[in-house]
Design an enzyme around this catalytic site. Structure first.
Site, PDB file in Angstrom:
ATOM      1  N   ALA A  11       0.845  -1.204   0.000  1.00 18.77           N
ATOM      2  CA  ALA A  11       0.000   0.000   0.000  1.00 18.77           C
ATOM      3  C   ALA A  11       0.876   1.248   0.000  1.00 18.77           C
ATOM      4  N   GLY A  12       1.835   1.270  -0.933  1.00 21.56           N
ATOM      5  CA  GLY A  12       2.647   2.469  -1.135  1.00 21.56           C
ATOM      6  C   GLY A  12       2.012   3.293  -2.245  1.00 21.56           C
ATOM      7  N   TYR A  13       2.850   4.061  -2.943  1.00 21.35           N
ATOM      8  CA  TYR A  13       2.314   4.940  -3.989  1.00 21.35           C
ATOM      9  C   TYR A  13       1.660   4.148  -5.116  1.00 21.35           C
ATOM     10  N   LYS A  38       2.062  -4.695   4.857  1.00 23.13           N
ATOM     11  CA  LYS A  38       2.710  -5.055   6.130  1.00 23.13           C
ATOM     12  C   LYS A  38       2.092  -4.333   7.333  1.00 23.13           C
ATOM     13  N   GLU A 170      18.606  15.370   0.358  1.00 23.87           N
ATOM     14  CA  GLU A 170      17.390  15.811   1.068  1.00 23.87           C
ATOM     15  C   GLU A 170      17.533  15.592   2.579  1.00 23.87           C
ATOM     16  N   ASP A 301       8.831   0.698  -7.700  1.00 23.05           N
ATOM     17  CA  ASP A 301      10.274   0.445  -7.576  1.00 23.05           C
ATOM     18  C   ASP A 301      10.690  -0.978  -7.942  1.00 23.05           C
ATOM     19  N   ALA A 318       8.407   8.111  -6.864  1.00 22.65           N
ATOM     20  CA  ALA A 318       6.977   8.080  -6.524  1.00 22.65           C
ATOM     21  C   ALA A 318       6.166   8.572  -7.715  1.00 22.65           C
ATOM     22  N   GLN A 319       6.727   9.552  -8.419  1.00 16.83           N
ATOM     23  CA  GLN A 319       6.010  10.108  -9.570  1.00 16.83           C
ATOM     24  C   GLN A 319       5.672   9.014 -10.587  1.00 16.83           C
TER      25      GLN A 319
HETATM   26  P1  FAD Z   1       6.481   2.251  -1.690  1.00 22.93           P
HETATM   27  O1  FAD Z   1       5.764   3.557  -1.778  1.00 22.93           O
HETATM   28  O2  FAD Z   1       7.771   2.223  -0.955  1.00 22.93           O
HETATM   29  O3  FAD Z   1       5.474   1.191  -1.041  1.00 22.93           O
HETATM   30  C1  FAD Z   1       5.788  -0.153  -0.810  1.00 22.93           C
HETATM   31  C2  FAD Z   1       4.783  -0.706   0.190  1.00 22.93           C
HETATM   32  O4  FAD Z   1       4.962  -2.125   0.284  1.00 22.93           O
HETATM   33  C3  FAD Z   1       4.952  -0.141   1.600  1.00 22.93           C
HETATM   34  O5  FAD Z   1       3.705   0.235   2.133  1.00 22.93           O
HETATM   35  C4  FAD Z   1       5.553  -1.307   2.383  1.00 22.93           C
HETATM   36  O6  FAD Z   1       5.189  -1.314   3.747  1.00 22.93           O
HETATM   37  C5  FAD Z   1       4.947  -2.501   1.647  1.00 22.93           C
HETATM   38  N1  FAD Z   1       5.749  -3.730   1.787  1.00 22.93           N
HETATM   39  C6  FAD Z   1       7.059  -3.877   1.520  1.00 22.93           C
HETATM   40  N2  FAD Z   1       7.450  -5.154   1.735  1.00 22.93           N
HETATM   41  C7  FAD Z   1       6.349  -5.815   2.162  1.00 22.93           C
HETATM   42  C8  FAD Z   1       6.112  -7.154   2.543  1.00 22.93           C
HETATM   43  N3  FAD Z   1       7.072  -8.091   2.517  1.00 22.93           N
HETATM   44  N4  FAD Z   1       4.857  -7.501   2.923  1.00 22.93           N
HETATM   45  C9  FAD Z   1       3.858  -6.574   2.939  1.00 22.93           C
HETATM   46  N5  FAD Z   1       4.034  -5.291   2.583  1.00 22.93           N
HETATM   47  C10 FAD Z   1       5.257  -4.908   2.202  1.00 22.93           C
HETATM   48  N6  FAD Z   1      10.270   9.969  -5.407  1.00 22.93           N
HETATM   49  C11 FAD Z   1       9.718  11.058  -6.001  1.00 22.93           C
HETATM   50  O7  FAD Z   1       9.118  10.932  -7.087  1.00 22.93           O
HETATM   51  N7  FAD Z   1       9.797  12.293  -5.432  1.00 22.93           N
HETATM   52  C12 FAD Z   1      10.393  12.508  -4.242  1.00 22.93           C
HETATM   53  O8  FAD Z   1      10.439  13.641  -3.746  1.00 22.93           O
HETATM   54  C13 FAD Z   1      10.970  11.384  -3.574  1.00 22.93           C
HETATM   55  N8  FAD Z   1      11.556  11.542  -2.368  1.00 22.93           N
HETATM   56  C14 FAD Z   1      12.058  10.445  -1.710  1.00 22.93           C
HETATM   57  C15 FAD Z   1      12.629  10.644  -0.446  1.00 22.93           C
HETATM   58  C16 FAD Z   1      13.161   9.560   0.236  1.00 22.93           C
HETATM   59  C17 FAD Z   1      13.761   9.774   1.595  1.00 22.93           C
HETATM   60  C18 FAD Z   1      13.130   8.270  -0.350  1.00 22.93           C
HETATM   61  C19 FAD Z   1      13.685   7.085   0.414  1.00 22.93           C
HETATM   62  C20 FAD Z   1      12.570   8.074  -1.598  1.00 22.93           C
HETATM   63  C21 FAD Z   1      12.025   9.170  -2.295  1.00 22.93           C
HETATM   64  N9  FAD Z   1      11.438   9.015  -3.564  1.00 22.93           N
HETATM   65  C22 FAD Z   1      10.890  10.106  -4.205  1.00 22.93           C
HETATM   66  C23 FAD Z   1      11.322   7.692  -4.184  1.00 22.93           C
HETATM   67  C24 FAD Z   1       9.928   7.126  -3.887  1.00 22.93           C
HETATM   68  O9  FAD Z   1       9.648   7.208  -2.505  1.00 22.93           O
HETATM   69  C25 FAD Z   1       9.763   5.674  -4.347  1.00 22.93           C
HETATM   70  O10 FAD Z   1      10.153   5.575  -5.681  1.00 22.93           O
HETATM   71  C26 FAD Z   1       8.302   5.251  -4.178  1.00 22.93           C
HETATM   72  O11 FAD Z   1       7.972   5.190  -2.808  1.00 22.93           O
HETATM   73  C27 FAD Z   1       8.038   3.895  -4.848  1.00 22.93           C
HETATM   74  O12 FAD Z   1       6.684   3.574  -4.713  1.00 22.93           O
HETATM   75  P2  FAD Z   1       6.240   2.046  -4.572  1.00 22.93           P
HETATM   76  O13 FAD Z   1       4.755   2.036  -4.610  1.00 22.93           O
HETATM   77  O14 FAD Z   1       6.996   1.221  -5.545  1.00 22.93           O
HETATM   78  O15 FAD Z   1       6.767   1.628  -3.130  1.00 22.93           O
HETATM   79  P1  NAD Z   2      20.506   7.476  -6.102  1.00 23.23           P
HETATM   80  O1  NAD Z   2      20.814   6.310  -6.932  1.00 23.23           O
HETATM   81  O2  NAD Z   2      19.744   8.618  -6.673  1.00 23.23           O
HETATM   82  O3  NAD Z   2      21.848   8.066  -5.457  1.00 23.23           O
HETATM   83  C1  NAD Z   2      22.778   7.246  -4.800  1.00 23.23           C
HETATM   84  C2  NAD Z   2      24.130   7.940  -4.766  1.00 23.23           C
HETATM   85  O4  NAD Z   2      25.016   7.141  -3.977  1.00 23.23           O
HETATM   86  C3  NAD Z   2      24.767   8.072  -6.149  1.00 23.23           C
HETATM   87  O5  NAD Z   2      25.134   9.420  -6.336  1.00 23.23           O
HETATM   88  C4  NAD Z   2      25.960   7.119  -6.089  1.00 23.23           C
HETATM   89  O6  NAD Z   2      27.062   7.584  -6.848  1.00 23.23           O
HETATM   90  C5  NAD Z   2      26.286   7.133  -4.600  1.00 23.23           C
HETATM   91  N1  NAD Z   2      27.051   5.953  -4.165  1.00 23.23           N
HETATM   92  C6  NAD Z   2      26.915   4.658  -4.565  1.00 23.23           C
HETATM   93  N2  NAD Z   2      27.811   3.865  -3.936  1.00 23.23           N
HETATM   94  C7  NAD Z   2      28.519   4.659  -3.104  1.00 23.23           C
HETATM   95  C8  NAD Z   2      29.570   4.425  -2.190  1.00 23.23           C
HETATM   96  N3  NAD Z   2      30.099   3.215  -1.980  1.00 23.23           N
HETATM   97  N4  NAD Z   2      30.066   5.477  -1.495  1.00 23.23           N
HETATM   98  C9  NAD Z   2      29.570   6.721  -1.667  1.00 23.23           C
HETATM   99  N5  NAD Z   2      28.576   7.000  -2.538  1.00 23.23           N
HETATM  100  C10 NAD Z   2      28.038   5.985  -3.236  1.00 23.23           C
HETATM  101  O7  NAD Z   2      19.715   6.854  -4.851  1.00 23.23           O
HETATM  102  P2  NAD Z   2      18.843   7.518  -3.714  1.00 23.23           P
HETATM  103  O8  NAD Z   2      19.262   8.904  -3.429  1.00 23.23           O
HETATM  104  O9  NAD Z   2      18.831   6.523  -2.612  1.00 23.23           O
HETATM  105  O10 NAD Z   2      17.389   7.575  -4.355  1.00 23.23           O
HETATM  106  C11 NAD Z   2      16.697   6.375  -4.697  1.00 23.23           C
HETATM  107  C12 NAD Z   2      15.618   6.686  -5.720  1.00 23.23           C
HETATM  108  O11 NAD Z   2      14.639   7.546  -5.126  1.00 23.23           O
HETATM  109  C13 NAD Z   2      16.155   7.400  -6.942  1.00 23.23           C
HETATM  110  O12 NAD Z   2      15.495   6.937  -8.078  1.00 23.23           O
HETATM  111  C14 NAD Z   2      15.778   8.848  -6.711  1.00 23.23           C
HETATM  112  O13 NAD Z   2      15.520   9.541  -7.926  1.00 23.23           O
HETATM  113  C15 NAD Z   2      14.513   8.727  -5.889  1.00 23.23           C
HETATM  114  N6  NAD Z   2      14.403   9.895  -5.011  1.00 23.23           N
HETATM  115  C16 NAD Z   2      13.862  11.027  -5.536  1.00 23.23           C
HETATM  116  C17 NAD Z   2      13.787  12.170  -4.757  1.00 23.23           C
HETATM  117  C18 NAD Z   2      13.198  13.413  -5.344  1.00 23.23           C
HETATM  118  O14 NAD Z   2      12.686  13.373  -6.461  1.00 23.23           O
HETATM  119  N7  NAD Z   2      13.232  14.534  -4.655  1.00 23.23           N
HETATM  120  C19 NAD Z   2      14.246  12.148  -3.429  1.00 23.23           C
HETATM  121  C20 NAD Z   2      14.805  10.959  -2.925  1.00 23.23           C
HETATM  122  C21 NAD Z   2      14.873   9.837  -3.732  1.00 23.23           C
END
Ligand code: FAD
Ligand code: NAD
Length: 405
Positions: A11-13, A38, A170, A301, A318-319
């Site tokens: 139940a993510g995005y 979960k 971030e 993802d 998430a987008q």
């Molecule tokens: P999720 O939204 O992660 O949902 C997965 C769901 O599955 C969760 O509810 C989890 O509890 C459930 N789940 C997992 N394993 C199990 C299991 N074994 N049994 C039951 N349930 C389970 N992307 C953007 O576009 N813009 C942003 O600004 C952005 N910011 C981010 C900031 C951070 C800190 C991080 C970590 C990521 C960010 N991302 C952003 C990336 C984005 O969050 C992910 O790409 C997005 O959440 C993926 O959506 P999803 O539906 O695949 O998974």
């Molecule tokens: P990322 O792949 O975007 O960045 C990971 C970074 O870690 C890279 O720059 C890589 O070179 C570095 N790295 C890899 N191995 C390393 C090592 N051994 N030592 C030091 N640096 C190392 O991954 P993320 O930031 O975890 O984001 C995951 C996903 O979520 C991405 O697709 C990202 O676009 C998305 N996300 C988006 C936003 C947003 O849109 N604002 C915010 C957070 C995450």
């Protein structure tokens, strides 16, 4: 006749977009819809860096799944998935099994450690509410403990962030806003706090123009972050990390807090279930189905779709997960209705904004570069839009971000 059963995992995005659209597209007599997650709550993964730094309480980043599903059409099961048996059409939970006719897998990602020694044991990754809560409490504990010890342990005030991708940057934005508050709360001299960011690639955030990235780095440096760019984390230890540039002797950075933000891989359930994948992501067909399985969709993802313009996979965001959910719901509804003209997924890239704390950001939106206050306001608009897309105005009013400036 038995109704077809649609099971949505996660139940993510992606999962919530699929279910909230499916419950509109299908009547109660058309299909049985089951959502398995979960936790009873959904969390905004995109806000977890805020909860981890402690700038936003973790209850603000989550809401009850039942608030956004129509319970007369969707059955919610709180359960942990252990494995999927695609050929037997079964999902194995820790305490039972659920059979499906159609399956949508939207289980998100796991942190990618690349097998680097010590990371599993000594580093924290910003992955879910439990992890965010633990990171916040760990940092607070280090600060609280510092002044209680006769022999001062400076490593308690040292934090290393491995990876300066979106998550790392971030998180640093939030952390640098939080540190002055922590210093005041725990009577600590700000000059004693060390924040180190280690980035393996010579280029930080290659998706953005250099002037935006330079702006972000200069801002974070002005708030005390020490960057090591073109330098990889090679090992994590109880009291720090080993870092190094290619062909150079590694050096040690002492720290009691290591945040690992160096990328993600698809949920481990994908590999455990035997799907062919690349780092846990399945290269799906254009209609989001798994090659060889006409009844299984993988989105968010856990899926991999190639951006033909650059011949590289779209990054997992998430987008894109939300857009997958919309197309997936329409395609599942078509299959349930016996139609075969499934829709192909086409990504509509609206841009990206990377926050630098609640009051600053950089981004490119509809092709236009933005930074500072305007980018920060845009980030909150995007956050609120994501809530609106899933739960409408009432969810925005409950969970939205309204302090725009
Ligand atoms: P999720 O939204 O992660 O949902 C997965 C769901 O599955 C969760 O509810 C989890 O509890 C459930 N789940 C997992 N394993 C199990 C299991 N074994 N049994 C039951 N349930 C389970 N992307 C953007 O576009 N813009 C942003 O600004 C952005 N910011 C981010 C900031 C951070 C800190 C991080 C970590 C990521 C960010 N991302 C952003 C990336 C984005 O969050 C992910 O790409 C997005 O959440 C993926 O959506 P999803 O539906 O695949 O998974
Ligand atoms: P990322 O792949 O975007 O960045 C990971 C970074 O870690 C890279 O720059 C890589 O070179 C570095 N790295 C890899 N191995 C390393 C090592 N051994 N030592 C030091 N640096 C190392 O991954 P993320 O930031 O975890 O984001 C995951 C996903 O979520 C991405 O697709 C990202 O676009 C998305 N996300 C988006 C936003 C947003 O849109 N604002 C915010 C957070 C995450």
């Amino acid at each position: 006749m038995r109704k077809p059963r649609v099971v949505v995992l996660g139940a993510g995005y992606g999962g919530l977009m699929t279910v909230t659209r499916l419950q509109k597209l299908l009547g109660s007599n058309d299909a049985e819809i089951i959502l398995i997650n979960k936790n009873e709550y959904h969390y905004e993964t995109t806000w977890l860096h805020e909860a981890s730094a402690g700038t936003l309480h973790h209850d603000r980043v989550r809401y009850d799944v039942k608030n956004v599903i129509n319970r007369s059409k969707v059955e919610f099961i709180k359960g942990t998935i252990e494995k999927i048996n695609p050929d037997e059409k079964k999902v194995i939970l820790e305490n039972g099994e659920v059979e499906f006719d159609y399956l949508v897998i939207s289980l998100g990602s796991d942190s990618e450690t690349f097998g680097i020694k010590g990371l599993d044991k000594y580093a924290f990754a910003i992955t879910n509410v439990n992890a965010a809560r633990q990171i916040r409490e760990h940092i607070e504990y280090q600060f609280a403990t510092y002044n209680t010890e006769e022999e001062k342990d400076e490593t308690r005030l040292s934090i290393v962030v491995g990876g300066a991708g979106f998550t790392g940057i971030e998180f640093l934005g939030e952390l640098t806003n939080r540190i002055p508050e922590l210093c005041e709360e725990y009577d600590i001299d700000r000059k004693k706090v060390r924040i180190t960011c280690v980035e393996a690639s010579p280029m930080v955030l290659p998706q953005f123009d250099r002037d935006l990235v330079n702006y972000a780095i200069a801002l974070l440096e002005s708030k005390g972050v020490e960057f090591h760019i073109g330098t990889a984390v090679q090992e994590a230890r109880e009291d720090g990390v080993l870092i190094g540039k290619k062909d150079e002797e590694p050096q040690e950075v002492k720290a009691r807090t290591i945040i690992w933000s160096a990328g993600v891989r698809g949920n481990s359930i994908i590999e455990k279930s035997g799907f062919e994948s690349m780092r846990g992501r399945v290269k799906v067909n254009n209609d989001l189905r798994v090659p060889g399985y006409d009844n299984i969709f993988i989105i968010g993802d856990c899926s991999l779709i190639i951006n033909e313009e650059i011949n590289r996979p779209y990054p997992p965001t998430a987008q894109i997960a939300m857009q997958h959910g919309e197309v997936c719901a329409r395609n599942v509804a078509k299959l349930v209705q016996g139609k075969t003209d499934l829709e192909n997924f086409v990504f509509d890239d609206k841009g990206t904004v990377c926050s630098l704390g609640e009051d600053d950001a950089i981004g490119v939106v509809f092709g236009k570069k933005i930074k500072g206050t305007s980018a920060s306001v845009m980030k909150k608009v995007i956050d609120n839009r994501a809530l609106f897309m899933v739960g409408g105005t009432s969810l925005v009013l409950k969970k939205g971000k309204f302090k725009l400036l």
